[in-house]
Write a protein that holds these residues in place. Structure first.
Motif, PDB file in Angstrom:
ATOM      1  N   PRO A   1       0.825  -1.213   0.000  1.00  0.00           N
ATOM      2  CA  PRO A   1       0.000   0.000   0.000  1.00  0.00           C
ATOM      3  C   PRO A   1       0.860   1.264   0.000  1.00  0.00           C
ATOM      4  O   PRO A   1       1.996   1.264   0.489  1.00  0.00           O
ATOM      5  CB  PRO A   1      -0.777  -0.126   1.318  1.00  0.00           C
TER       6      PRO A   1
ATOM      7  N   PHE B   1       0.328   5.052   1.359  1.00  0.00           N
ATOM      8  CA  PHE B   1      -0.579   5.823   2.192  1.00  0.00           C
ATOM      9  C   PHE B   1      -0.444   7.328   1.968  1.00  0.00           C
ATOM     10  O   PHE B   1       0.477   7.796   1.295  1.00  0.00           O
ATOM     11  CB  PHE B   1      -0.339   5.492   3.669  1.00  0.00           C
ATOM     12  N   GLU B   2      -1.368   8.072   2.564  1.00  0.00           N
ATOM     13  CA  GLU B   2      -1.329   9.532   2.524  1.00  0.00           C
ATOM     14  C   GLU B   2       0.043  10.016   3.020  1.00  0.00           C
ATOM     15  O   GLU B   2       0.579   9.512   3.996  1.00  0.00           O
ATOM     16  CB  GLU B   2      -2.422  10.110   3.411  1.00  0.00           C
TER      17      GLU B   2
ATOM     18  N   GLY C   1       0.115   8.579  -2.709  1.00  0.00           N
ATOM     19  CA  GLY C   1      -0.585   7.829  -1.682  1.00  0.00           C
ATOM     20  C   GLY C   1      -1.871   8.491  -1.219  1.00  0.00           C
ATOM     21  O   GLY C   1      -2.081   9.692  -1.394  1.00  0.00           O
ATOM     22  N   SER C   2      -2.749   7.675  -0.625  1.00  0.00           N
ATOM     23  CA  SER C   2      -4.019   8.153  -0.096  1.00  0.00           C
ATOM     24  C   SER C   2      -4.485   7.200   0.992  1.00  0.00           C
ATOM     25  O   SER C   2      -4.247   5.989   0.915  1.00  0.00           O
ATOM     26  CB  SER C   2      -5.066   8.223  -1.217  1.00  0.00           C
ATOM     27  N   ASP C   3      -5.155   7.752   2.017  1.00  0.00           N
ATOM     28  CA  ASP C   3      -5.733   6.911   3.059  1.00  0.00           C
ATOM     29  C   ASP C   3      -7.186   6.548   2.764  1.00  0.00           C
ATOM     30  O   ASP C   3      -7.694   5.546   3.257  1.00  0.00           O
ATOM     31  CB  ASP C   3      -5.658   7.621   4.418  1.00  0.00           C
TER      32      ASP C   3
ATOM     33  N   THR D   1      -6.618   3.780  -0.667  1.00  0.00           N
ATOM     34  CA  THR D   1      -5.181   3.532  -0.656  1.00  0.00           C
ATOM     35  C   THR D   1      -4.734   2.723  -1.870  1.00  0.00           C
ATOM     36  O   THR D   1      -5.166   1.581  -2.045  1.00  0.00           O
ATOM     37  CB  THR D   1      -4.783   2.789   0.627  1.00  0.00           C
TER      38      THR D   1
END
Length: 208
Positions: A138, A140-141, A184-186, A189
């Motif tokens: 993954p 992430f943010e 990235g992103s939460d 993801t």
């Protein structure tokens, strides 16, 4: 899901003519500027790829901290304030941005992943990850995943509409090219599967 395609990045020549830089992402003025180029020092952090084709001095960045990783080529000899450091491929090295620094190329041209962050505001880290076809990695943010070598695809980690580059609501895996970057992103993801090596750049705000 946002993908930054290396092929779309415009090379900017160094002021000393020793190479070119392609900016992947930067942040300035308190707002995100992922695809907007920043002038030297006019940013809080920046992630870029630099092609080093001749020995010479590096531009100083007072008040910044740098993390440099050789991602193509065998060896870079980096001198920081008079001390020489041999940098091998995929071994991140941290040093003060304001230090007098220069490099030599004993084995030929190299490509570096450069991360620069403003001291006291952000702390940057670079990790080199070996990818797997069975277990997705993954992003992430606050992170940027850069494919350094091999073959890989990226998919949103959660179902639902996707507003990024190249991926639709069906969440079909999107192929990545060498040096493509995934933001990235939460909330959705991105997850990367494949064979090869991935650089994960983390930019953490300094609190307290």
């Amino acid at each position: 899901m946002q993908i930054i395609r290396f092929a779309d990045l415009k090379p900017q020549p160094w002021r000393n003519g020793g190479g070119v830089t392609r900016e992947l992402a930067s942040h300035s003025g308190g707002t995100s500027a992922d695809t907007t180029s920043a002038d030297d020092g006019a940013f809080d952090w920046r992630v870029s790829l630099a092609d080093v084709t001749s020995a010479g001095d590096y531009s100083p960045f007072p008040g910044m901290e740098r993390v440099l990783t050789v991602v193509e080529g065998e060896l870079l000899l980096l001198a920081v304030d008079g001390t020489e450091h041999p940098l091998e491929k995929y071994r991140p090295f941290r040093f003060p941005g304001g230090a007098a620094s220069s490099s030599a190329l004993p084995t030929g041209d190299v490509r570096n992943l450069n991360v620069i962050a403003r001291e006291g505001a952000f702390k940057a880290y670079t990790s080199i990850i070996e990818l797997s076809k069975k277990r997705a990695h993954p992003v992430f943010e606050g992170q940027l995943g850069v494919l350094l070598q091999g073959q890989a695809t990226v998919s949103p980690g959660n179902a639902g509409p996707d507003a990024g580059s190249g991926a639709g609501p069906d969440s079909a895996p999107v192929p990545l090219g060498r040096y493509d970057a995934v933001v990235g992103s939460d909330s959705q993801t991105p997850e990367i599967l494949g064979r090869g090596f991935l650089a994960v750049v983390s930019i953490d705000p300094v609190t307290g």
